[in-house]
Design an enzyme around this catalytic site. Structure first.
Site, short mmCIF file in Angstrom:
data_model
loop_
_atom_site.label_atom_id
_atom_site.label_comp_id
_atom_site.label_asym_id
_atom_site.label_seq_id
_atom_site.Cartn_x
_atom_site.Cartn_y
_atom_site.Cartn_z
N LYS A 192 1.39 -30.71 15.06
CA LYS A 192 1.56 -29.54 15.92
C LYS A 192 2.97 -28.99 15.76
O LYS A 192 3.93 -29.56 16.28
CB LYS A 192 1.32 -29.88 17.40
CG LYS A 192 1.15 -28.58 18.20
CD LYS A 192 1.53 -28.66 19.65
CE LYS A 192 2.99 -28.57 19.93
NZ LYS A 192 3.62 -27.26 19.63
N GLU B 258 12.19 -39.03 17.93
CA GLU B 258 13.52 -38.60 17.47
C GLU B 258 13.99 -37.55 18.46
O GLU B 258 13.47 -36.43 18.48
CB GLU B 258 13.44 -37.98 16.07
CG GLU B 258 12.94 -38.89 14.99
CD GLU B 258 13.85 -40.06 14.72
OE1 GLU B 258 15.03 -40.03 15.14
OE2 GLU B 258 13.38 -41.03 14.10
N CYS C 277 19.94 -31.95 16.04
CA CYS C 277 20.10 -33.05 17.01
C CYS C 277 21.24 -33.99 16.63
O CYS C 277 21.85 -34.61 17.49
CB CYS C 277 18.79 -33.80 17.17
SG CYS C 277 18.04 -34.21 15.60
N GLU D 61 23.33 -32.05 25.80
CA GLU D 61 23.06 -31.44 24.48
C GLU D 61 22.89 -29.94 24.66
O GLU D 61 22.00 -29.49 25.39
CB GLU D 61 21.78 -32.06 23.88
CG GLU D 61 21.56 -31.57 22.47
CD GLU D 61 20.35 -32.22 21.81
OE1 GLU D 61 19.30 -32.31 22.45
OE2 GLU D 61 20.48 -32.64 20.64
P1 ADP Z 1 12.48 -26.92 23.06
O1 ADP Z 1 12.31 -26.92 24.56
O2 ADP Z 1 13.87 -26.78 22.67
O3 ADP Z 1 11.51 -26.02 22.36
P2 ADP Z 1 10.94 -29.26 22.95
O4 ADP Z 1 11.39 -30.65 22.90
O5 ADP Z 1 10.37 -28.74 24.21
O6 ADP Z 1 12.14 -28.38 22.54
O7 ADP Z 1 9.90 -28.93 21.79
C1 ADP Z 1 9.65 -29.75 20.69
C2 ADP Z 1 8.16 -29.77 20.44
O8 ADP Z 1 7.53 -30.39 21.55
C3 ADP Z 1 7.49 -28.42 20.28
O9 ADP Z 1 6.48 -28.50 19.30
C4 ADP Z 1 6.86 -28.20 21.64
O10 ADP Z 1 5.73 -27.36 21.63
C5 ADP Z 1 6.45 -29.61 21.99
N1 ADP Z 1 6.25 -29.86 23.42
C6 ADP Z 1 6.84 -29.26 24.48
N2 ADP Z 1 6.36 -29.76 25.64
C7 ADP Z 1 5.45 -30.72 25.31
C8 ADP Z 1 4.63 -31.61 26.06
N3 ADP Z 1 4.63 -31.63 27.37
N4 ADP Z 1 3.85 -32.46 25.37
C9 ADP Z 1 3.84 -32.49 24.03
N5 ADP Z 1 4.58 -31.67 23.27
C10 ADP Z 1 5.38 -30.79 23.89
#
Ligand code: ADP
Length: 497
Positions: free
Chosen positions: A195, A270, A304, A401
């Site tokens: 995803k 990560e 990161c 961060e």
């Molecule tokens: P940012 O907020 O900076 O976009 P995230 O850590 O939220 O960074 O996003 C990293 C990835 O995690 C993206 O692919 C995002 O769609 C996904 N993501 C965000 N929220 C969730 C969740 N609750 N469960 C699984 N994946 C998630």
């Protein structure tokens, strides 16, 4: 009149725009590009212009169910499960060659979708080919062991794939993230449901198209663009998924862990970082300063492992702060395709506003603003390099961060003080030390609590070098031998002789 031929950057941009303009971007499930079950799509924007690039199919629960079923079928099928290690090596080498032949195009799509300068995107896409080659070599080296016994038994172990791996990646260096995740999982014989992030998913789609052209069996890789709380959470919770590998923020990583308890799937994470980059007075300052700037400005700080806390020995603090600020001022922001652009925009308006709120917090907390702090005039989510000096390590800008081109310069007294302050963080992803004293260098890297360390450099990577976090920067490792363990499980066998 003769018309000059397009420059390589213009040609790559034209190729990328042509691809983006083609047929709708869809989901890859079981070897077919399909619409989402709901028929929903979402917009993806160019962060440098704020304009629409294209619409992308939006995966949700039903699509995740279909992709997991396809990945399971592919995992069980002899075309993948019974493939010899050498054939798997050849499959990954074919992908590496494909990626290598499309570096300019992948880089240009990434620049348009993520906003990163073309030079940075080209370096990332180039690294992808090397990553597939690195893991191609591992296919025939996923070894079990024989265990000493008394002679009446034979005991051995097999290292076997985990099965269906859900992989959730962020938007900061998408093509690199997708390549790491695919290559690591496939070399160990797993299948994948990836995803990509909703903010930048186009290179994951293009990469998957290229991989499809290499005749990988259908369903071995599946790609589901969609949003975190829907598609991402559905994947993390799914009972048919054996492992979830997540790269992103620490907050979301914790949610992924909670969701993964549904079936106790294996989890690797990560997550974030707030890396200490420690410069002693005896260091090669020319190199240390140029690298310090590159690490907090590269990809506009959306990395990161970025060195966002620059610890400088007190006696050279003012000199280094001044030189860092003047070097950072040369990081010109602008069109990611222009040859003289070093800094691209941030990924979104939300991310830009978040970074601005940290710059405000830095000023309120009494840190000295040496560079930056001026609003960007024009379209695009740009934030220019921002340097604070005389920062205290306890300040918010030194603890959280930021994920933007914002540096905290923090003075330290001596070795012990550098280590103490360097370790005063909830993160532990990476760290570096600059000194000409060999003993001190090794003592300090041993004392710093982080997963990847550098001496007299920062940010350089090799796929053979494990990457991952101490403390709240993650679980498990990517790259290196450790990453093979992360995508396999051991089975022990006793034979009564
Ligand atoms: P940012 O907020 O900076 O976009 P995230 O850590 O939220 O960074 O996003 C990293 C990835 O995690 C993206 O692919 C995002 O769609 C996904 N993501 C965000 N929220 C969730 C969740 N609750 N469960 C699984 N994946 C998630």
């Amino acid at each position: 009149m003769t018309v000059a031929p397009p420059s390589p950057a213009e040609a790559a941009r034209a190729q990328a725009i042509a691809w983006i303009g083609q047929a709708p971007k869809r989901l890859l499930i079981g070897g077919q590009w399909v619409d989402a079950v709901s028929g929903k799509t979402f917009e993806t924007l160019n962060p440098a212009t704020e304009q629409l690039l294209c619409r992308v199919a939006e995966a949700e629960q039903a699509d995740v169910d279909a992709a997991v079923a396809a990945a399971r079928k592919a995992f069980e099928a002899p075309s993948w499960s019974a493939m010899s290690p050498h054939s798997r090596t050849r499959a990954l080498l074919r992908i590496a060659d494909k990626v290598e032949a499309h570096i300019p195009e992948l880089a240009a799509i990434e620049s348009l979708d993520n906003g990163m300068p073309l030079w940075y995107a080209t370096a990332a896409a180039t690294a992808c080919a090397d990553i597939f080659r690195y893991y191609a070599g591992w296919c025939s080296k996923v070894l079990g062991t024989t265990i000493p016994s008394d002679g009446s038994t034979l005991i051995y172990t097999l290292r076997e794939p985990l099965g269906v791996c859900g992989q959730i990646i962020p938007w900061n260096v998408p093509v690199l993230m997708a390549s790491i995740k695919f290559a690591n999982a496939l070399c160990c014989g797993n299948t994948v449901v990836l995803k990509p992030a909703e903010l930048a998913c186009l290179t994951s789609i293009r990469l998957a198209e290229l991989i499809q052209e290499t005749d990988l069996p259908p369903g071995v890789i599946n790609v589901l663009p969609g949003f975190g709380p829907t598609a991402g959470a559905a994947l993390a919770q799914h009972l048919g998924v054996d492992k979830i590998a997540f790269t992103g923020s620490t907050a979301v990583g914790k949610q992924v862990v909670r969701d993964a308890t549904s079936n106790l799937k294996k989890v690797t994470l990560e997550l974030g970082g707030k890396a200490p980059n420690v410069v002693f007075a005896d260091a090669d300052l020319d190199k240390a300063i140029a690298t310090a700037v590159k690490t907090f400005c590269g990809n506009s700080g959306q990395v990161c492992s970025a060195g966002t806390r620059l610890f400088v020995q007190e006696s050279i603090h003012d000199e280094v702060a001044e030189r860092v600020a003047s070097e950072a001022a040369t990081w010109k922001a602008g069109d990611p395709f222009a040859a003289d652009t070093k800094l691209g925009p941030l990924i979104s308006a939300r991310q830009r506003d978040r970074v601005w709120s940290y710059i405000g917090a830095g000023q309120e907390s009494g840190a000295a603003l040496r560079l930056g702090g001026k609003a960007w005039n024009g379209p695009g989510y740009f934030v220019e390099p921002t340097v604070f000096d005389n920062v205290k390590n306890g300040m918010k800008i030194a603890q959280e961060e930021i994920f933007g081109p914002v540096l905290s310069i923090i003075p330290f007294k001596d070795e012990d003080d550098a280590v103490l302050q360097g370790n005063e963080t909830t993160y532990g992803l990476s760290a570096a030390v600059w000194t000409r004293d060999v003993s001190r260098a090794h003592k300090v890297v041993k004392a710093l609590k982080a997963g990847r360390l550098w001496i007299n450099t920062f940010g350089e990577a090799d796929p053979a070098m494990a990457f991952g976090g101490y403390k709240q920067s993650g679980w498990g490792r990517e790259f290196g031998a450790e990453s093979i363990e992360a995508y396999t499980q051991a089975k022990s066998v006793m034979v009564r002789l």
